[in-house]
Design a protein around this motif. Structure first.
Motif, PDB file in Angstrom:
ATOM      1  N   ILE B  75      21.038  45.626  54.554  1.00 60.51           N
ATOM      2  CA  ILE B  75      21.357  46.389  53.343  1.00 60.51           C
ATOM      3  C   ILE B  75      22.876  46.406  53.190  1.00 60.51           C
ATOM      4  CG2 ILE B  75      21.121  48.641  52.204  1.00 60.51           C
ATOM      5  CD1 ILE B  75      18.475  47.198  52.754  1.00 60.51           C
ATOM      6  N   LEU B  76      23.363  45.742  52.163  1.00 60.61           N
ATOM      7  CA  LEU B  76      24.814  45.577  52.004  1.00 60.61           C
ATOM      8  C   LEU B  76      25.270  46.075  50.633  1.00 60.61           C
ATOM      9  CD1 LEU B  76      25.041  42.007  53.585  1.00 60.61           C
ATOM     10  CD2 LEU B  76      25.768  44.178  54.613  1.00 60.61           C
ATOM     11  N   PRO B  77      26.541  46.461  50.529  1.00 65.84           N
ATOM     12  CA  PRO B  77      26.990  47.107  49.290  1.00 65.84           C
ATOM     13  C   PRO B  77      26.996  46.188  48.068  1.00 65.84           C
ATOM     14  CG  PRO B  77      28.827  46.792  50.814  1.00 65.84           C
ATOM     15  CD  PRO B  77      27.589  46.454  51.561  1.00 65.84           C
ATOM     16  N   ALA B  78      26.674  46.754  46.922  1.00 62.94           N
ATOM     17  CA  ALA B  78      26.801  46.070  45.635  1.00 62.94           C
ATOM     18  C   ALA B  78      27.931  46.761  44.858  1.00 62.94           C
ATOM     19  CB  ALA B  78      25.482  46.152  44.877  1.00 62.94           C
ATOM     20  N   SER B 134      25.667  53.951  48.262  1.00 57.74           N
ATOM     21  CA  SER B 134      24.243  53.626  48.302  1.00 57.74           C
ATOM     22  C   SER B 134      23.796  53.090  49.661  1.00 57.74           C
ATOM     23  CB  SER B 134      23.914  52.585  47.238  1.00 57.74           C
ATOM     24  OG  SER B 134      24.214  53.084  45.954  1.00 57.74           O
ATOM     25  N   VAL B 135      24.645  52.277  50.306  1.00 52.06           N
ATOM     26  CA  VAL B 135      24.226  51.660  51.567  1.00 52.06           C
ATOM     27  C   VAL B 135      24.139  52.698  52.684  1.00 52.06           C
ATOM     28  CG1 VAL B 135      24.840  49.981  53.346  1.00 52.06           C
ATOM     29  CG2 VAL B 135      25.088  49.388  50.923  1.00 52.06           C
ATOM     30  N   GLU B 138      21.063  54.682  51.934  1.00 54.04           N
ATOM     31  CA  GLU B 138      19.826  53.927  52.135  1.00 54.04           C
ATOM     32  C   GLU B 138      19.561  53.680  53.623  1.00 54.04           C
ATOM     33  OE1 GLU B 138      17.578  53.295  49.992  1.00 54.04           O
ATOM     34  OE2 GLU B 138      16.296  51.952  51.160  1.00 54.04           O
ATOM     35  N   ALA B 171      26.377  57.364  44.247  1.00 55.50           N
ATOM     36  CA  ALA B 171      26.827  57.859  45.553  1.00 55.50           C
ATOM     37  C   ALA B 171      26.407  59.315  45.732  1.00 55.50           C
ATOM     38  CB  ALA B 171      28.338  57.718  45.683  1.00 55.50           C
ATOM     39  N   GLN B 174      22.879  60.029  46.839  1.00 56.11           N
ATOM     40  CA  GLN B 174      22.486  59.792  48.233  1.00 56.11           C
ATOM     41  C   GLN B 174      22.346  61.120  48.990  1.00 56.11           C
ATOM     42  OE1 GLN B 174      21.543  56.651  48.733  1.00 56.11           O
ATOM     43  NE2 GLN B 174      22.265  56.405  46.627  1.00 56.11           N
TER      44      GLN B 174
END
Lengths: 325, 289
Positions: B75-78, B134-135, B138, B171, B174
């Motif tokens: 799971i990596l940042p967008a 988000s990462v 998540e 953000a 989350q």
């Protein structure tokens, strides 16, 4: 100083002239209707020019407009309201108001973040910024809704949680964290209306809900634009730039799936027709409560979990695809 | 995965270490410390006990017995807001990845601490100030959900400047997402323990950090909701030095204890032991019922 007030001065001037003409023509034989109509047309044109399309930063000012309806204005629109006070521990935070209410056929518990409409009220209400006692009061009333098995309606309108010494000493973090937990698991239907400014965790503390609706010119942001500019660039005066980046408008939030729907406002903002706006919002709240009543508790709680579970945006390196939202 | 492989696992941690200066000055007492000695002492100054901010990898190495099974590393940042100020958000992420050897601000996975299997999440301030986007949300949510499913205690080490501005409202959300997962973990009866390290503020302190059953903090860690500067600007006066330290919070009853880093592992082991005792007691009651 809210720049929208400056911009509205031309409108006020026109309003006054129209009013003067009206009263002057009353009971007299001179027909001024042509002049009045011309001024009214000019007024509408100016209104459209000034407010037809607002930048995000202008929307922030619309959300903070001193004459914009506040939580107590919506509460006054209920068929009945019995205010309840205090956190049962330390004090009654005036930045949070709440109690039992009736709306059409619904008995509910309502909680609102209350800012002031002028300096005196703002000082009394701490500019709508809650202390931990306010969040504990809100949490207590939310639990009361659950105890009485009543739906919960919240009105969000705050720049953020109070950033003071006493608030830190009284565990602001814990108060918000605990409120989030209670709202996430509340065993009654919940509905949140963002009526003005939704500022950061201080807003979210009352905003986890089965349905989140936003007024067209309300904003909801990870931090106030001033705060964001201070954090990123060490310069709060670049707030307009931050506002442009933050994607904080109701339309943005609808796009993210954070807001479920957007309620339109009159041209020029909710304060141009406060009664109409309150009525429109409360009608929609009643209709949504009707819908929420058709779900079982299990369905509500599962849907609430799923709604927040899928918020975010990321890349999945293995799946090679983008994540939710 | 064996620990040695996990550490190599595509991260340029070794490179980071080679490049780094071998001598470090203690910001508290001024002592000049030899980096390998400092690392061997869990990043604690041998002279004044100042606790340096620890890297997530080192933290995990200092805690887990054998292997660490990392989850959600894909799971990596967008860049959901297509954010650009002086630099683009993807560029900021790339720069921090290069500097820190991390690909996001948290590592999550499973391991055992003193024989107790746990779900372990460790935040790292060296990547974007430990901010939660988000990462981070998540990965932590997957960790908490997996702990619930596997019936394991969950322990999270926090280190965060709060929500990540460049991901805006996603953000902030989350906080809601992790909260909902914590609620299910607690409902399942599994213990939730947080260790607050320097610094823990904003959206992280106001969500899962303060939702734990047991909340520990490292010595002298800065912990609060609003940042020090924000408060000072609001009240227009300087705050006392001790304000928002772990010790300050302990006195006011906000946290369960302040722990020296050297005592952290044994302390966690004892708490996990109490939790296991309770679980076994429950099992016995279910059997005899």
């Amino acid at each position: 100083m809210n720049p929208l007030l400056e911009r509205e001065k031309g409108l006020l001037e026109l309003e006054r002239r129209i009013e003067d003409l009206r009263s002057a023509s009353e009971g007299k034989r001179i027909d001024m209707s042509a002049e009045i109509a011309s001024l009214e047309s000019k007024y509408r044109q100016l209104l459209a020019e000034l407010f037809g399309s607002l930048t995000p930063w202008e929307k922030v000012h619309m959300a903070r407009h001193p004459r914009r309806p506040t939580a107590l204005d919506y509460i006054a629109g209920f068929d009945a309201f019995d205010e309840l006070h205090g956190d049962r521990m330390f004090r009654d935070d005036p930045a949070i108001v709440g109690g039992f209410a009736r709306l059409g056929g619904h008995s509910i518990v309502a909680i609102g973040q209350q800012r002031g409409r002028d300096m005196k009220e703002n000082l009394a209400r701490n500019f709508g910024m809650s202390t931990p006692e306010g969040y504990r009061k809100g949490e207590r009333l939310a639990q009361l809704a659950e105890r009485f098995n009543l739906p919960l309606v919240t009105f969000v309108d705050t720049k953020g949680a109070d950033p003071g010494i006493l608030s830190e000493e009284h565990a602001q973090s814990e108060a918000i964290a605990s409120s989030l937990e209670v709202f996430a698991g509340l065993k009654v239907p919940t509905l949140c209306v963002v009526i003005g400014e939704g500022g950061s965790g201080g807003a979210l503390a009352l905003a986890i809900a089965d349905r989140v609706i936003m007024l067209e010119h309300s904003v909801y942001s990870v931090a106030s634009p001033e705060g964001c500019a201070a954090i990123l660039w060490g310069d709060a005066s670049k707030a307009d730039e931050a506002a442009a980046h933050l994607k904080l408008t109701a339309a943005d939030l609808r796009g993210f799936g954070i807001a479920d729907e957007v309620i339109p406002e009159p041209l020029g903002g909710a304060h141009r027709d406060p009664e109409g706006t309150v009525t429109r919002v409360l009608d929609r709240v009643g209709a949504l409560l009707d819908i929420l009543e058709t779900y079982s508790l299990r369905e509500l709680l599962d849907a609430r979990y799923e709604k927040y579970r899928h918020l975010g945006s990321w890349r999945d390196a293995v799946a090679g695809s983008d994540g939710a939202t | 995965m064996p620990m040695a492989d996990w550490l190599r696992g595509g991260r340029n941690r070794d490179k980071v270490r080679d490049d780094a200066a071998q001598w470090v000055k203690c910001p508290s007492c001024g002592e000049v410390l030899y980096r390998p000695d400092l690392s061997a002492n869990l990043d604690v100054c041998a002279r004044c006990s100042h606790h340096f901010r620890m890297r997530a990898h080192d933290r995990i190495l200092s805690l887990v017995d054998g292997d660490f099974e990392e989850i959600a590393r894909d799971i990596l940042p967008a860049d959901p807001l297509a954010w650009t100020d002086k630099k683009s958000y993807p560029q900021k992420l790339a720069d921090d990845a290069e500097k820190s050897g991390m690909d996001e601000a948290v590592l999550c996975g499973f391991g055992s601490i003193g024989g107790y299997d746990v779900a372990l999440g460790v935040m790292d301030f060296h990547f974007r100030g430990g901010t939660m986007g988000s990462v981070v949300g998540e990965r932590l949510t997957r960790l908490i959900e997996a702990a619930t499913l596997r019936r394991l205690p969950c322990t999270i080490f926090t280190a965060s400047g709060g929500a990540r501005m460049e991901e805006g409202m996603l953000a902030l959300m989350q906080m809601a997402k992790t909260t909902a997962a914590v609620l299910r973990l607690k409902a399942s009866g599994e213990p939730f323990i947080t260790v607050l390290t320097d610094p823990t503020t904003g959206g992280v302190s106001a969500s899962f950090a303060f939702q734990a059953d047991v909340i520990l903090a490292e010595r002298n860690a800065m912990i609060g909701f609003a940042g020090r500067r924000v408060i000072e600007q609001t009240i227009r006066q300087r705050l006392p030095d001790r304000f928002q330290t772990a010790e300050f919070l302990l006195e006011r009853g906000h946290i369960d204890g302040v722990v020296e880093r050297a005592n952290l592992k044994p302390t966690l082991e004892r708490i996990l032991g109490y939790a296991r005792a309770g679980r076994e007691r429950r099992k016995r009651a279910e059997l005899s019922a």
